[in-house]
Design a protein around this motif. Structure first.
Motif, PDB file in Angstrom:
ATOM      1  N   GLY A 120      -4.545  12.648   8.126  1.00  0.00           N
ATOM      2  CA  GLY A 120      -5.628  13.611   8.018  1.00  0.00           C
ATOM      3  C   GLY A 120      -5.301  14.943   8.664  1.00  0.00           C
ATOM      4  N   VAL A 173      -9.548  15.280  -0.870  1.00  0.00           N
ATOM      5  CA  VAL A 173      -9.089  14.037  -0.236  1.00  0.00           C
ATOM      6  C   VAL A 173      -9.831  13.806   1.079  1.00  0.00           C
ATOM      7  CG1 VAL A 173      -7.129  12.860   0.816  1.00  0.00           C
ATOM      8  CG2 VAL A 173      -6.821  14.118  -1.317  1.00  0.00           C
ATOM      9  N   LEU A 174      -9.999  14.841   1.876  1.00  0.00           N
ATOM     10  CA  LEU A 174     -10.705  14.706   3.144  1.00  0.00           C
ATOM     11  C   LEU A 174     -12.172  14.342   2.930  1.00  0.00           C
ATOM     12  CD1 LEU A 174      -9.179  17.701   5.128  1.00  0.00           C
ATOM     13  CD2 LEU A 174      -8.884  15.274   5.647  1.00  0.00           C
ATOM     14  N   ARG A 195       0.826  -1.203   0.000  1.00  0.00           N
ATOM     15  CA  ARG A 195       0.000   0.000   0.000  1.00  0.00           C
ATOM     16  C   ARG A 195       0.859   1.250   0.000  1.00  0.00           C
ATOM     17  NH1 ARG A 195      -4.889  -1.042   4.392  1.00  0.00           N
ATOM     18  NH2 ARG A 195      -5.871  -2.818   3.302  1.00  0.00           N
ATOM     19  N   ARG A 227      -0.278   6.498   3.480  1.00  0.00           N
ATOM     20  CA  ARG A 227      -1.470   7.329   3.597  1.00  0.00           C
ATOM     21  C   ARG A 227      -1.103   8.652   4.261  1.00  0.00           C
ATOM     22  NH1 ARG A 227      -7.279   5.982   4.549  1.00  0.00           N
ATOM     23  NH2 ARG A 227      -8.227   7.734   5.641  1.00  0.00           N
ATOM     24  N   LEU A 256     -13.476  12.716   0.318  1.00  0.00           N
ATOM     25  CA  LEU A 256     -13.562  11.335  -0.148  1.00  0.00           C
ATOM     26  C   LEU A 256     -13.342  10.351   0.994  1.00  0.00           C
ATOM     27  CD1 LEU A 256     -11.656  11.591  -3.558  1.00  0.00           C
ATOM     28  CD2 LEU A 256     -14.122  11.370  -3.193  1.00  0.00           C
ATOM     29  N   ARG A 257     -12.430  10.658   1.881  1.00  0.00           N
ATOM     30  CA  ARG A 257     -12.202   9.789   3.033  1.00  0.00           C
ATOM     31  C   ARG A 257     -13.423   9.751   3.941  1.00  0.00           C
ATOM     32  NH1 ARG A 257      -5.989  10.916   5.157  1.00  0.00           N
ATOM     33  NH2 ARG A 257      -4.928  10.189   3.275  1.00  0.00           N
ATOM     34  N   ALA A 258     -14.033  10.903   4.132  1.00  0.00           N
ATOM     35  CA  ALA A 258     -15.224  10.944   4.980  1.00  0.00           C
ATOM     36  C   ALA A 258     -16.358  10.139   4.369  1.00  0.00           C
ATOM     37  CB  ALA A 258     -15.655  12.397   5.196  1.00  0.00           C
ATOM     38  N   ARG A 259     -16.481  10.189   3.043  1.00  0.00           N
ATOM     39  CA  ARG A 259     -17.542   9.427   2.372  1.00  0.00           C
ATOM     40  C   ARG A 259     -17.285   7.928   2.464  1.00  0.00           C
ATOM     41  NH1 ARG A 259     -19.442  11.212  -3.533  1.00  0.00           N
ATOM     42  NH2 ARG A 259     -20.082  12.969  -2.228  1.00  0.00           N
ATOM     43  N   ARG A 260     -16.014   7.509   2.299  1.00  0.00           N
ATOM     44  CA  ARG A 260     -15.696   6.095   2.399  1.00  0.00           C
ATOM     45  C   ARG A 260     -15.874   5.576   3.833  1.00  0.00           C
ATOM     46  NH1 ARG A 260     -11.404   7.319  -1.322  1.00  0.00           N
ATOM     47  NH2 ARG A 260      -9.989   7.650   0.450  1.00  0.00           N
ATOM     48  N   ALA A 261     -15.632   6.438   4.787  1.00  0.00           N
ATOM     49  CA  ALA A 261     -15.782   6.028   6.183  1.00  0.00           C
ATOM     50  C   ALA A 261     -17.236   5.863   6.578  1.00  0.00           C
ATOM     51  CB  ALA A 261     -15.116   7.050   7.103  1.00  0.00           C
ATOM     52  N   SER A 264      -6.536  19.128  -0.801  1.00  0.00           N
ATOM     53  CA  SER A 264      -6.713  18.659   0.574  1.00  0.00           C
ATOM     54  C   SER A 264      -8.189  18.505   0.927  1.00  0.00           C
ATOM     55  CB  SER A 264      -6.028  19.609   1.558  1.00  0.00           C
ATOM     56  OG  SER A 264      -6.492  20.947   1.391  1.00  0.00           O
TER      57      SER A 264
END
Length: 250
Positions: free
Chosen positions: A34, A110-111, A28, A31, A113-118, A107
């Motif tokens: 955040g 990316v934040l 990977r 990462r 998209l991470r919130a949506r995946r979480a 930034s």
């Protein structure tokens, strides 16, 4: 009946299969934390906010007359001459602003998209009106409006491509021609975009203070008020020019 398969073959098969699976997995990529992304968004937003304040102050020179505003436009291009070439400082500011905008968008994306995946599953009953959701949606559509407005603004009052007058360094005449009463739709679009900027600034300033650890405990409420008042003053300062021109004050 006893199995005739040698024990060594059984051990080899059982130990080699996981090894193949492990080798097939790709390493990977590191990462980005955040906290670092939030810091980049806060710092880039600070540069953009400083520019907005200075830009607003420069715009307000229109109320002192055309000579004052046009002289200010010439001065911006002559800063630190002859140490810097003509428009040298202006180009440095443009590069810093471009980098800040790209870093801010990157930034934030990316934040988001991470919130949506979480949180991939919607809340029961389709309830999206949770704390922070309204502000987040406002930041998203407001950001789109701001980007479109910046592109139009550059083509209008920077390059003069879309401006009815469009003469270089005739800032006063360009602004007056741009927001003439017959071009009310331009003024309306400008008002909408500036309001979006104000909402973005209000939420962004508050979020930046939280990221930098300023808004803690009892200071939260006062800083919320400061963020709101600052955003309102910035919005009124930017709207003063097009509204004054449209209604004949300038």
């Amino acid at each position: 009946m006893v199995s005739t398969v040698p024990l060594i073959d059984v051990v080899t098969v059982s130990t080699s299969t996981p090894a193949k699976g492990a080798a097939a997995r790709k390493p990977r990529r590191p990462r980005i934390p955040g906290v670092l992304l939030k810091f980049v968004m806060a710092v880039s937003g600070a540069f953009l906010l400083l520019y907005l304040v200075l830009h607003m102050i420069g715009n307000l020179k229109i109320f002192f007359g055309g000579a004052e505003l046009d002289g200010y436009a010439r001065w911006l291009r002559e800063i630190l001459e002859p140490a810097l070439p003509y428009e040298g400082m202006l180009w440095i500011v443009r590069v810093v602003l471009t980098v800040s905008v790209l870093a801010h968008i990157w930034s934030a994306t990316v934040l988001a998209l991470r919130a949506r995946r979480a949180r991939p599953i919607r809340y029961a009953g389709g309830n999206h009106k949770l704390p922070g959701s309204y502000a987040a949606r406002t930041m998203r559509w407001g950001g789109v409006i701001i980007v479109l407005f910046v592109v139009y603004h550059l083509l209008d009052l920077t390059t003069g491509t879309l401006n009815p007058n469009g003469e270089h360094l005739q800032v006063y005449a360009n602004v007056v021609a741009d927001f003439a009463p017959s071009r009310w739709y331009v003024t309306l679009f400008y008002v909408l975009a500036v309001v979006a900027v104000g909402l973005h600034v209000r939420h962004g300033l508050w979020s930046a203070l939280q990221t930098l650890g300023v808004s803690n405990g009892r200071r939260q409420r006062p800083l919320q008020i400061v963020s709101t008042v600052f955003a309102v003053l910035l919005t009124v300062g930017f709207l003063a020019v097009p509204i004054a021109v449209t209604f004949g004050v300038v």
